[in-house]
Design an enzyme around this catalytic site. Structure first.
Site, mmCIF file in Angstrom:
data_model
loop_
_atom_site.group_PDB
_atom_site.id
_atom_site.type_symbol
_atom_site.label_atom_id
_atom_site.label_comp_id
_atom_site.label_asym_id
_atom_site.label_seq_id
_atom_site.Cartn_x
_atom_site.Cartn_y
_atom_site.Cartn_z
ATOM 1 N N SER A 80 -3.540 -4.861 -1.670
ATOM 2 C CA SER A 80 -4.164 -3.541 -1.745
ATOM 3 C C SER A 80 -4.915 -3.372 -3.066
ATOM 4 C CB SER A 80 -3.087 -2.460 -1.623
ATOM 5 O OG SER A 80 -3.682 -1.189 -1.670
ATOM 6 N N CYS A 138 2.337 2.199 -8.630
ATOM 7 C CA CYS A 138 1.022 2.261 -9.262
ATOM 8 C C CYS A 138 1.162 2.703 -10.711
ATOM 9 C CB CYS A 138 0.076 3.218 -8.538
ATOM 10 S SG CYS A 138 -1.520 3.323 -9.393
ATOM 11 N N LEU A 146 -6.251 4.921 -8.330
ATOM 12 C CA LEU A 146 -6.184 5.301 -6.909
ATOM 13 C C LEU A 146 -7.380 6.110 -6.424
ATOM 14 C CD1 LEU A 146 -2.385 6.216 -6.529
ATOM 15 C CD2 LEU A 146 -3.555 4.165 -5.701
ATOM 16 N N ASN A 188 -1.692 1.290 2.410
ATOM 17 C CA ASN A 188 -0.942 1.406 1.162
ATOM 18 C C ASN A 188 -0.825 2.896 0.852
ATOM 19 O OD1 ASN A 188 -1.205 1.602 -2.051
ATOM 20 N ND2 ASN A 188 -0.181 -0.309 -1.567
ATOM 21 N N GLY A 195 -1.024 -13.149 -9.184
ATOM 22 C CA GLY A 195 -1.744 -14.274 -9.783
ATOM 23 C C GLY A 195 -1.979 -15.458 -8.876
ATOM 24 N N GLY A 214 -3.769 -11.156 -12.161
ATOM 25 C CA GLY A 214 -4.419 -12.459 -12.331
ATOM 26 C C GLY A 214 -3.406 -13.530 -12.690
#
Lengths: 258, 303
Positions: free
Chosen positions: B21, B130, B73, B99, B244, B217
């Site tokens: 997401s 989040c 968001l 999501n 990642g 990442g």
């Protein structure tokens, strides 16, 4: 499926002056139609520091040779690394991205203003706009004479004017100090610009005051270039926080909250 | 032919590769590059009940082997999703998963009920992690009572597959996973981004408008892998691993650590074709090692 990720072959990576390079790349498949203002996202290899691609406006397209060129100005570690790329190497591009400039209409008189690496899409537009040279004025701003690249080849597409902050070439000062602005954009139907935000804001303000159509091409920081990361947003009057990569990078000055 | 099918709750995925997401939009953007019906699942961009403009620019900073984001968001809200996005994607042959985000438990519940009414959305991913919103978000995912309360309330109104997305910004992620499992979650997905920060030393300013943001990442892969491993030792429900993943080898590592499916995220910004490449690479790996089913390698770490 309108966008692609492909390896291009580096044909040439030539220094145009101390800080600008021209990276000429050949596609292994026929190039799609690319308009002035559109951009590509370029992979920078072999660096842990550089994770993301780097976006560049398309500078030149040659459909016969199946090549496109980018004007790379050294601004940070990504562009620095790209100047080290050598002919013969493969380089991955995501392309074509974003929307081009609104093409002028037959008979329009246009002013194209470029600053820094923003001159790339302006010179492309000069070639691409289909107007006779007497209808095209190209204004290029830089700090000093040394920052200007050779634009002799563009004389056949329009009248070229220069400004430098130190007065070493053309009119001393910013682009807005050039007579074409000082005379109130008299005679121009459309103004197009790409360059530093402050420059574009000043140009936009002048155009709005005179009621002249004006499009600017933004260079906001972006990760993906195709509308999924939502990082390159610009507040707009009509579309809220718009992604510069998919809604732009070209915006009409009236839609921005500048 | 290897069997790539996996099961997450009631959800049968044709293969274990999903998009994460917030890294793949609402489907249309990636469909410009490849046929997204090849994917096992597609996690849609974080959705809230009402329109959210997100955080101010700049929202992104590149960091070594990764990036920070502080999008916050941004989305057009549930009605826009239901009326405009859903009709365009509902007939594409993959599992679209919403999501679900909220700043209060009531908002999570109300949004879940609206999504529950959509036939072609077989699952939700409850985002209690989040890091980029002021209210709600990660606040629900960093302690057991809050996580339990959110999952319990949503479970009560939702019978389809409920995935809970966990935050790595906790002392003990296994404890949170156990708590949401006990409240009836069908699966946990992990990890969301790590809270991080970047500074411009010359200008002496933070690089993000929100000062801090979420790190993703390859920089976070060893951390994510460790957390998937810890959670796999703690719960029985299937784990969707992420953090990642750049290629198929990374994905295989997540299966070995205990993931039943994986999500490909930040690498999409670099290469929009990466979900397909990861999928093809997983298949090749299984063929090369003469496995018949993906289940042969899930949680099959040799000690």
């Amino acid at each position: 499926m309108e966008k692609a990720v492909n390896d291009f072959v580096v044909i040439e990576n030539a220094a145009l002056n101390a800080t600008n390079f021209r990276l000429k790349l050949q596609s292994k498949t026929p190039l799609p139609g690319i308009r002035a203002g559109q951009f590509v996202n370029v992979e920078v290899k072999n660096s842990n520091e550089i994770f993301l691609r780097r976006p560049f406006s398309v500078f030149e397209v040659d459909y016969k040779a199946n090549t496109l060129s980018l004007l790379v100005k050294i601004l940070g570690r990504g562009s620095k690394k790209l100047t080290e790329v050598e002919a013969g190497e493969d380089i991955s591009l995501v392309y074509p991205l974003g929307n081009g400039f609104t093409m002028p209409q037959h008979g329009d008189k246009v002013l194209l203003v470029g600053g820094g690496s923003g001159i790339a899409p302006m010179l492309f537009l000069a070639k691409d706009c289909g107007l006779p040279p007497e209808n095209v004025h190209i204004l290029i701003g830089a700090r000093s004479k040394e920052d200007h690249i050779d634009t002799e080849g563009y004389k056949e597409y329009g009248t070229i004017g220069f400004t430098t902050e130190d007065g070493s070439l053309g009119v001393k000062g910013f682009v807005t100090h050039h007579p074409w602005f000082a005379e109130g954009l008299a005679g121009f139907d459309k103004v197009y610009t790409c360059g530093p935000d402050l420059m574009m804001k000043a140009i936009g303000k002048a155009a709005v005051e005179k009621g002249v159509f004006c499009e600017v091409s933004l260079e906001n920081l972006m990760a993906c270039g195709f509308g999924v990361c939502l990082c390159c947003i610009e507040p707009t009057k009509d579309k809220g926080n718009a992604c510069v990569c998919t809604e732009g990078p070209v915006f009409n000055i009236n839609s921005l909250k500048w | 032919m290897v069997d790539l099918r996996v099961k997450i709750g009631d959800l049968e995925l044709k293969n274990p590769v999903m998009t994460a997401s917030g890294t793949s939009g609402f489907g249309e953007e990636l469909a410009e590059f490849f046929d997204i019906s090849k994917l096992g699942g597609f996690l849609l961009k974080g959705t809230t009940l009402h329109n959210r403009d997100g955080n101010d620019y700049p929202r992104m900073a590149e960091t070594p082997s990764g990036m920070l984001n502080a999008v916050g968001l941004q989305n057009k809200g549930s009605d826009h999703f239901i009326n405009h996005t859903y009709p365009k994607i509902k007939d594409i042959d993959t599992h679209f998963i919403v999501n679900v985000n909220g700043s209060t438990i009531e908002e999570y519940v109300e949004l879940t009920e609206k999504i529950n009414a959509l036939d072609k959305i077989p699952a939700i991913e409850l985002n209690i992690s989040c890091p980029n919103v002021k209210e709600g978000g990660m606040a629900f995912g960093v302690n057991c009572p809050a996580a339990e309360a959110a999952v319990k309330a949503v479970r009560k109104v939702y019978d389809k597959t409920l995935i809970v997305k966990l935050s790595p910004n906790v002392t003990d992620i296994a404890e949170i996973a156990r708590a949401v499992e006990a409240q009836g979650a069908d699966s946990v997905s992990l990890v969301n981004t790590f809270l991080g920060m970047a500074i411009d030393a010359e200008k002496r300013i933070p690089l993000l408008s929100t000062i801090t943001g979420g790190l993703s990442g390859p920089a976070i892969k060893p951390l994510a892998l460790r957390m998937v491993w810890q959670v796999s030792q703690a719960v029985k429900i299937p784990i969707i691993g992420m953090g990642g993943i750049m290629d198929a080898t990374d994905a295989i590592e997540f299966f070995l650590a205990g993931s039943t499916a994986i999500q490909v995220g930040t690498v999409i910004f670099k290469d929009p074709l990466s979900p397909l490449k990861v999928l093809e690479g997983i298949e090749s790996y299984l063929e090369k090692h003469k496995y018949n089913s993906l289940y042969d390698i899930i949680n099959n770490l040799q000690m």
